[in-house]
Design a protein around this motif. Structure first.
Motif, PDB file in Angstrom:
ATOM      1  N   VAL A   4       4.816  47.799  69.959  1.00 50.55           N
ATOM      2  CA  VAL A   4       3.835  47.610  70.775  1.00 50.55           C
ATOM      3  C   VAL A   4       4.494  46.588  72.075  1.00 50.55           C
ATOM      4  O   VAL A   4       4.921  45.523  71.621  1.00 50.55           O
ATOM      5  CB  VAL A   4       2.684  46.968  70.296  1.00 50.55           C
ATOM      6  N   ASN A   6       3.372  44.955  75.572  1.00 53.07           N
ATOM      7  CA  ASN A   6       2.094  44.160  76.404  1.00 53.07           C
ATOM      8  C   ASN A   6       2.816  43.570  77.633  1.00 53.07           C
ATOM      9  O   ASN A   6       3.708  42.692  77.462  1.00 53.07           O
ATOM     10  CB  ASN A   6       1.194  43.193  75.562  1.00 53.07           C
ATOM     11  N   LYS A   8       2.176  42.456  82.051  1.00 53.80           N
ATOM     12  CA  LYS A   8       1.693  42.371  83.450  1.00 53.80           C
ATOM     13  C   LYS A   8       2.747  43.121  84.400  1.00 53.80           C
ATOM     14  O   LYS A   8       3.680  42.878  84.516  1.00 53.80           O
ATOM     15  CB  LYS A   8       1.242  40.985  83.893  1.00 53.80           C
ATOM     16  N   GLU A  94      -2.738  44.506  83.507  1.00 56.40           N
ATOM     17  CA  GLU A  94      -2.341  44.203  82.349  1.00 56.40           C
ATOM     18  C   GLU A  94      -2.041  45.608  81.770  1.00 56.40           C
ATOM     19  O   GLU A  94      -2.865  46.645  81.788  1.00 56.40           O
ATOM     20  CB  GLU A  94      -3.152  43.580  81.365  1.00 56.40           C
ATOM     21  N   ARG A  95      -0.749  45.930  81.168  1.00 53.40           N
ATOM     22  CA  ARG A  95      -0.472  47.241  80.637  1.00 53.40           C
ATOM     23  C   ARG A  95      -0.136  46.925  78.963  1.00 53.40           C
ATOM     24  O   ARG A  95       0.377  45.868  78.838  1.00 53.40           O
ATOM     25  CB  ARG A  95       0.735  47.864  81.236  1.00 53.40           C
ATOM     26  N   GLN A  96      -0.274  48.242  78.416  1.00 59.63           N
ATOM     27  CA  GLN A  96       0.138  48.075  77.009  1.00 59.63           C
ATOM     28  C   GLN A  96       0.741  49.541  76.693  1.00 59.63           C
ATOM     29  O   GLN A  96       0.158  50.545  77.234  1.00 59.63           O
ATOM     30  CB  GLN A  96      -0.965  47.950  75.911  1.00 59.63           C
ATOM     31  N   CYS A 107      -1.842  52.437  77.765  1.00 57.08           N
ATOM     32  CA  CYS A 107      -3.152  51.788  78.069  1.00 57.08           C
ATOM     33  C   CYS A 107      -3.211  50.746  79.402  1.00 57.08           C
ATOM     34  O   CYS A 107      -2.408  49.895  79.372  1.00 57.08           O
ATOM     35  CB  CYS A 107      -3.647  50.871  76.937  1.00 57.08           C
ATOM     36  N   ASN A 108      -3.957  51.052  80.126  1.00 62.14           N
ATOM     37  CA  ASN A 108      -4.359  50.065  81.348  1.00 62.14           C
ATOM     38  C   ASN A 108      -5.337  49.103  81.001  1.00 62.14           C
ATOM     39  O   ASN A 108      -6.540  49.327  80.895  1.00 62.14           O
ATOM     40  CB  ASN A 108      -4.892  50.907  82.499  1.00 62.14           C
ATOM     41  N   ARG A 109      -4.847  47.988  80.317  1.00 60.57           N
ATOM     42  CA  ARG A 109      -5.893  46.804  79.717  1.00 60.57           C
ATOM     43  C   ARG A 109      -6.874  46.429  80.626  1.00 60.57           C
ATOM     44  O   ARG A 109      -7.910  45.790  80.516  1.00 60.57           O
ATOM     45  CB  ARG A 109      -4.964  45.804  79.016  1.00 60.57           C
ATOM     46  N   SER A 110      -6.453  46.669  81.973  1.00 61.60           N
ATOM     47  CA  SER A 110      -7.498  46.002  83.045  1.00 61.60           C
ATOM     48  C   SER A 110      -8.560  47.026  83.528  1.00 61.60           C
ATOM     49  O   SER A 110      -9.733  46.223  83.572  1.00 61.60           O
ATOM     50  CB  SER A 110      -6.545  45.889  84.442  1.00 61.60           C
ATOM     51  N   SER A 114      -6.804  55.126  79.056  1.00 57.75           N
ATOM     52  CA  SER A 114      -5.675  55.078  78.139  1.00 57.75           C
ATOM     53  C   SER A 114      -5.550  56.642  78.146  1.00 57.75           C
ATOM     54  O   SER A 114      -6.372  57.307  78.432  1.00 57.75           O
ATOM     55  CB  SER A 114      -5.851  54.340  76.835  1.00 57.75           C
ATOM     56  N   GLY A 148       9.003  42.838  79.171  1.00 60.87           N
ATOM     57  CA  GLY A 148       7.668  43.175  78.562  1.00 60.87           C
ATOM     58  C   GLY A 148       8.057  43.412  77.194  1.00 60.87           C
ATOM     59  O   GLY A 148       6.955  43.744  76.366  1.00 60.87           O
TER      60      GLY A 148
END
Length: 179
Positions: A4, A6, A8, A94-96, A107-110, A114, A148
């Motif tokens: 995983v 994570n 920015k 923020e991306r994951q 996943c675009n956490r902002s 996803s 990242g």
């Protein structure tokens, strides 16, 4: 193994992704595109000034090339400028990215958006100096910054996973003999 990541997305990450999407990752390809544009733009100028006379078909083709390249650059820079404005006004970006045996999940956490792609759908994965460029199709690429990933051990683990899953579509970083 499940990994995983994570991060920015920085302004430089976004710019690199847009250049990659627009012109590819090969510096040779970018130079060839620039030379072709210069040649065809020169032909148009010579034709318009009466120095040479191009056939109608060659003139139209040269004009298309002379206009298309700057249009691509301008469009890319407008998108980068819009991202920069959003970024500077507080957009989190923020991306994951999750890599596992099945494939990649983005996943675009902002925004909460996803999607996932099995390894078979990744058309190309290229390692550059600071990022991995994950090409999902001809128009869609995702940048995974090495910063990242945490540390060089995780970068190496990701590289090994990609070599195992898509060896014919993975292009590792080319080490220069001149460094």
């Amino acid at each position: 193994m499940r990994m995983v990541f994570n991060f920015k997305m920085s302004l430089e990450d976004y710019h690199q992704m847009m250049v990659s999407r627009t012109f590819g990752n090969s510096w040779i390809r970018r130079i060839i595109l620039l030379v072709v544009w210069l040649v065809f733009t020169g032909l148009i100028v010579l034709d318009l000034t009466g120095v040479i006379e191009l056939t109608r078909i060659v003139h139209v083709c040269a004009l298309l090339v002379a206009v298309s390249f700057p249009a691509a650059v301008i469009t890319m820079e407008i998108n980068v400028s819009k991202y920069k404005d959003a970024y500077l006004s507080g957009f989190k970006a923020e991306r994951q990215i999750v890599a596992d045996e099945e494939g990649l999940t983005f996943c675009n956490r902002s925004t909460g958006e996803s999607g996932s792609n099995p390894w078979g759908e990744v058309t190309k994965l290229e390692e550059l100096k600071d990022v991995f460029v994950i090409q999902l199709n001809r128009r869609e690429a995702v940048i995974l910054p090495k910063r990242g990933m945490g540390n060089t051990k995780k970068v190496d683990q990701f590289r090994e996973m990609v070599k195992e899953k898509i060896p014919e579509r993975f292009y590792p970083l080319k080490r220069s003999v001149f460094r």
